[in-house]
Motif scaffolding. Structure first.
Motif, PDB file in Angstrom:
ATOM      1  N   THR A 134      44.843 105.829  30.356  1.00 27.32           N
ATOM      2  CA  THR A 134      43.664 106.169  31.160  1.00 27.32           C
ATOM      3  C   THR A 134      42.395 106.243  30.327  1.00 27.32           C
ATOM      4  O   THR A 134      41.295 106.272  30.859  1.00 27.32           O
ATOM      5  CB  THR A 134      43.880 107.519  31.883  1.00 27.32           C
ATOM      6  OG1 THR A 134      44.070 108.549  30.903  1.00 27.32           O
ATOM      7  CG2 THR A 134      45.085 107.452  32.798  1.00 27.32           C
ATOM      8  N   ASP A 135      42.560 106.284  28.986  1.00 28.60           N
ATOM      9  CA  ASP A 135      41.394 106.375  28.100  1.00 28.60           C
ATOM     10  C   ASP A 135      40.993 105.032  27.503  1.00 28.60           C
ATOM     11  O   ASP A 135      40.082 104.958  26.681  1.00 28.60           O
ATOM     12  CB  ASP A 135      41.685 107.352  26.955  1.00 28.60           C
ATOM     13  CG  ASP A 135      41.774 108.804  27.443  1.00 28.60           C
ATOM     14  OD1 ASP A 135      41.174 109.079  28.498  1.00 28.60           O
ATOM     15  OD2 ASP A 135      42.434 109.601  26.781  1.00 28.60           O
ATOM     16  N   VAL A 136      41.696 103.960  27.894  1.00 31.75           N
ATOM     17  CA  VAL A 136      41.405 102.652  27.316  1.00 31.75           C
ATOM     18  C   VAL A 136      39.959 102.240  27.572  1.00 31.75           C
ATOM     19  O   VAL A 136      39.331 101.551  26.773  1.00 31.75           O
ATOM     20  CB  VAL A 136      42.390 101.587  27.865  1.00 31.75           C
ATOM     21  CG1 VAL A 136      41.957 100.187  27.459  1.00 31.75           C
ATOM     22  CG2 VAL A 136      43.792 101.851  27.339  1.00 31.75           C
ATOM     23  N   HIS A 137      39.413 102.677  28.700  1.00 30.08           N
ATOM     24  CA  HIS A 137      38.032 102.306  29.030  1.00 30.08           C
ATOM     25  C   HIS A 137      37.050 102.764  27.969  1.00 30.08           C
ATOM     26  O   HIS A 137      35.932 102.266  27.891  1.00 30.08           O
ATOM     27  CB  HIS A 137      37.639 102.899  30.389  1.00 30.08           C
ATOM     28  CG  HIS A 137      37.502 104.396  30.374  1.00 30.08           C
ATOM     29  ND1 HIS A 137      38.584 105.241  30.508  1.00 30.08           N
ATOM     30  CD2 HIS A 137      36.415 105.201  30.217  1.00 30.08           C
ATOM     31  CE1 HIS A 137      38.172 106.499  30.460  1.00 30.08           C
ATOM     32  NE2 HIS A 137      36.870 106.513  30.273  1.00 30.08           N
ATOM     33  N   ARG A 138      37.456 103.719  27.123  1.00 28.95           N
ATOM     34  CA  ARG A 138      36.567 104.185  26.051  1.00 28.95           C
ATOM     35  C   ARG A 138      36.237 103.072  25.068  1.00 28.95           C
ATOM     36  O   ARG A 138      35.240 103.141  24.360  1.00 28.95           O
ATOM     37  CB  ARG A 138      37.236 105.347  25.296  1.00 28.95           C
ATOM     38  CG  ARG A 138      37.418 106.610  26.105  1.00 28.95           C
ATOM     39  CD  ARG A 138      37.926 107.762  25.250  1.00 28.95           C
ATOM     40  NE  ARG A 138      39.265 107.516  24.728  1.00 28.95           N
ATOM     41  CZ  ARG A 138      39.548 107.324  23.442  1.00 28.95           C
ATOM     42  NH1 ARG A 138      38.579 107.309  22.548  1.00 28.95           N
ATOM     43  NH2 ARG A 138      40.793 107.142  23.035  1.00 28.95           N
ATOM     44  N   VAL A 191      35.882  99.829  25.924  1.00 32.95           N
ATOM     45  CA  VAL A 191      35.240  98.698  26.611  1.00 32.95           C
ATOM     46  C   VAL A 191      33.734  98.877  26.543  1.00 32.95           C
ATOM     47  O   VAL A 191      33.208  99.966  26.827  1.00 32.95           O
ATOM     48  CB  VAL A 191      35.711  98.616  28.079  1.00 32.95           C
ATOM     49  CG1 VAL A 191      34.963  97.511  28.815  1.00 32.95           C
ATOM     50  CG2 VAL A 191      37.212  98.366  28.133  1.00 32.95           C
ATOM     51  N   SER A 192      33.030  97.810  26.191  1.00 34.99           N
ATOM     52  CA  SER A 192      31.572  97.900  26.080  1.00 34.99           C
ATOM     53  C   SER A 192      30.928  98.118  27.439  1.00 34.99           C
ATOM     54  O   SER A 192      31.493  97.748  28.483  1.00 34.99           O
ATOM     55  CB  SER A 192      31.003  96.624  25.451  1.00 34.99           C
ATOM     56  OG  SER A 192      31.034  95.547  26.374  1.00 34.99           O
ATOM     57  N   GLN A 193      29.762  98.695  27.425  1.00 39.99           N
ATOM     58  CA  GLN A 193      29.019  98.907  28.669  1.00 39.99           C
ATOM     59  C   GLN A 193      28.707  97.578  29.342  1.00 39.99           C
ATOM     60  O   GLN A 193      28.727  97.468  30.572  1.00 39.99           O
ATOM     61  CB  GLN A 193      27.732  99.681  28.380  1.00 39.99           C
ATOM     62  CG  GLN A 193      27.964 101.113  27.921  1.00 39.99           C
ATOM     63  CD  GLN A 193      26.672 101.831  27.570  1.00 39.99           C
ATOM     64  OE1 GLN A 193      25.593 101.255  27.639  1.00 39.99           O
ATOM     65  NE2 GLN A 193      26.780 103.094  27.187  1.00 39.99           N
ATOM     66  N   ALA A 248      31.707  96.118  31.154  1.00 37.17           N
ATOM     67  CA  ALA A 248      32.058  96.907  32.341  1.00 37.17           C
ATOM     68  C   ALA A 248      31.176  96.561  33.540  1.00 37.17           C
ATOM     69  O   ALA A 248      31.480  96.965  34.667  1.00 37.17           O
ATOM     70  CB  ALA A 248      31.942  98.395  32.028  1.00 37.17           C
ATOM     71  N   GLU A 307      32.890  91.410  36.575  1.00 36.80           N
ATOM     72  CA  GLU A 307      34.327  91.223  36.749  1.00 36.80           C
ATOM     73  C   GLU A 307      34.771  89.877  36.191  1.00 36.80           C
ATOM     74  O   GLU A 307      33.953  89.014  35.873  1.00 36.80           O
ATOM     75  CB  GLU A 307      34.685  91.311  38.243  1.00 36.80           C
ATOM     76  CG  GLU A 307      34.303  92.622  38.908  1.00 36.80           C
ATOM     77  CD  GLU A 307      35.029  93.818  38.321  1.00 36.80           C
ATOM     78  OE1 GLU A 307      36.205  93.644  37.914  1.00 36.80           O
ATOM     79  OE2 GLU A 307      34.437  94.917  38.253  1.00 36.80           O
ATOM     80  N   GLU A 308      36.090  89.689  36.109  1.00 34.32           N
ATOM     81  CA  GLU A 308      36.630  88.399  35.706  1.00 34.32           C
ATOM     82  C   GLU A 308      36.289  87.353  36.766  1.00 34.32           C
ATOM     83  O   GLU A 308      35.942  87.674  37.904  1.00 34.32           O
ATOM     84  CB  GLU A 308      38.142  88.486  35.530  1.00 34.32           C
ATOM     85  CG  GLU A 308      38.891  88.790  36.824  1.00 34.32           C
ATOM     86  CD  GLU A 308      40.399  88.822  36.637  1.00 34.32           C
ATOM     87  OE1 GLU A 308      40.941  87.855  36.096  1.00 34.32           O
ATOM     88  OE2 GLU A 308      41.009  89.819  37.049  1.00 34.32           O
TER      89      GLU A 308
END
Length: 398
Positions: A7-11, A13-15, A18, A21-22
């Motif tokens: 659940t913390d993987v988004h930390r 990911v660059s702004q 984010a 989308e793909e």
């Protein structure tokens, strides 16, 4: 080893990443493969590349063109390009100072934007749009400002007042895609003159995507905005081999600009991809020197495919806008959709029930809600493929 909570993987990911989308287009291709459907989502031909180009590529490999080419373009490629754009586009260029050969128009566009756009700038994008443009602007730290192309009986129309209102002191440039994906619009000389006027007034750039320049219908002519008075020095003209020569996997394209802008594009291109595939550039030079009859036949073949697709859609009850160029048709789904069903749900149901993959209209619009009543079909396919799709759609509609 330190465990990472999923659940913390988004930390990490660059702004920027984010904020978009793909690719929905590529996603629909995967859905199509999973259901064994007919892929009218992704714009790649399912018919053979011209045999003379296959032979030219094989010969280039056998002749030893297998290592890095000159970073910004093999001499044979840039020289052939200079000849081609002179007779077709009406542009006289220096191939040694004004050309960057890139890995597809996708790379050419992001290289051009990264070389010229600053964080905080705005880039005008007409909506609907090819899905990369908004993401490209975001990756540059810029803000895309969207101007809607309005569907009408005469095709998709640009409202001059809305376009004028989009230009402001933050405007760095505008992306012009003609012939247009996904709408099939071909920009008129009046459209081009208005864009040129506004760019000169606001000291803005034009980033063109002219990849469908040879796929035109009903006697229409392609106009490169760089040929208008005062526009050569503020235009980056982008096109490539993929669509004209049915080689979407070769990844060879170009950006043409003034020497000053080209020098900046070449630096970005070098650090993004180093260079485009060498044997494909050598074969690309052969493609660019094909006889002019090839382009006449190309237009005839695509006109036939357009009409075959159009008839299949009409027979299945779809209503759309007859394209002026490129190889896509946008259709309305309001009368075929279920209550509360948007474009994405409809497209997913269509591929599952009819076995025909399309692209939801919302992926081309900002705000996405403008496309909730549309889907896009592509028709760069063999007759057998289009007839198969037409049969499936007609049976599904019953």
């Amino acid at each position: 080893m330190l465990a990472i909570n999923p659940t913390d993987v988004h930390r990490f990911v660059s702004q920027k990443a984010a904020l978009f989308e793909e690719s929905v287009i590529r996603k629909m291709t995967q859905v199509c493969l999973a259901h064994g459907g007919v892929n009218l989502a992704q714009g790649f031909p399912d018919f053979p590349t011209p045999p003379e180009l296959q032979e030219a590529c094989c010969k280039a490999i056998c002749d030893g063109f297998n290592q890095y080419a000159r970073t910004w373009g093999a001499p044979a490629m840039v020289e052939a390009l200079a000849e081609k754009v002179q007779w077709f586009n009406g542009m006289t260029i220096d191939p040694n100072t004004q050309v960057t050969i890139c890995c597809g128009t996708t790379e050419a566009m992001i290289s051009a934007l990264l070389a010229t756009v600053n964080p905080g700038d705005e880039v005008i994008v007409t909506s609907p749009f090819y899905e990369n443009y908004g993401a490209d602007a975001i990756l540059c730290g810029a803000t895309p400002r969207y101007v809607t192309l309005h569907p009408s009986a005469d095709g998709f129309v640009l409202n001059p007042d809305e376009l004028r209102a989009a230009f402001n002191r933050k405007t760095r440039g505008i992306i012009v895609n003609t012939p247009h994906n996904p709408s099939g619009k071909v920009y008129s000389i009046e459209d081009m003159r208005l864009i040129a006027e506004l760019c000169e007034k606001h000291d803005a750039l034009v980033f063109t995507d002219e990849i469908y320049e040879h796929i035109l219908y009903d006697g229409r002519k392609h106009i490169s905005i760089a040929t208008l008075p005062g526009m050569a020095e503020r235009t980056i003209t982008i096109s490539g081999l993929s669509k004209t020569y049915s080689v979407t996997g070769w990844r060879v394209a170009w950006a043409i600009a003034s020497p000053e802008i080209t020098a900046a594009i070449r630096k970005v291109h070098d650090f993004l991809t180093v260079g485009a595939p060498h044997p494909m550039q050598i074969a690309g030079a052969a493609a660019l020197r094909m006889g002019r009859g090839f382009y006449d036949q190309l237009a005839k073949d695509y006109s036939h495919r357009r009409d075959l697709m159009w008839k299949g859609l009409k027979d299945a009850g779809f209503e759309g806008i007859y394209p002026q160029g490129a190889y896509y048709i946008m259709v309305d789904i309001d009368h075929l959709a279920r209550a509360g069903e948007d474009d994405t749900a409809f497209a997913m149901r269509l591929v599952k029930e009819a076995g025909v993959a399309t692209v939801p209209g919302s992926s081309f619009y900002n705000p996405p809600s403008l496309g909730h009543h549309q889907i896009r079909f592509c028709f760069c396919k063999k007759d057998e493929t289009l007839l198969d799709a037409a049969r499936r759609l007609k049976a599904w509609a019953r």
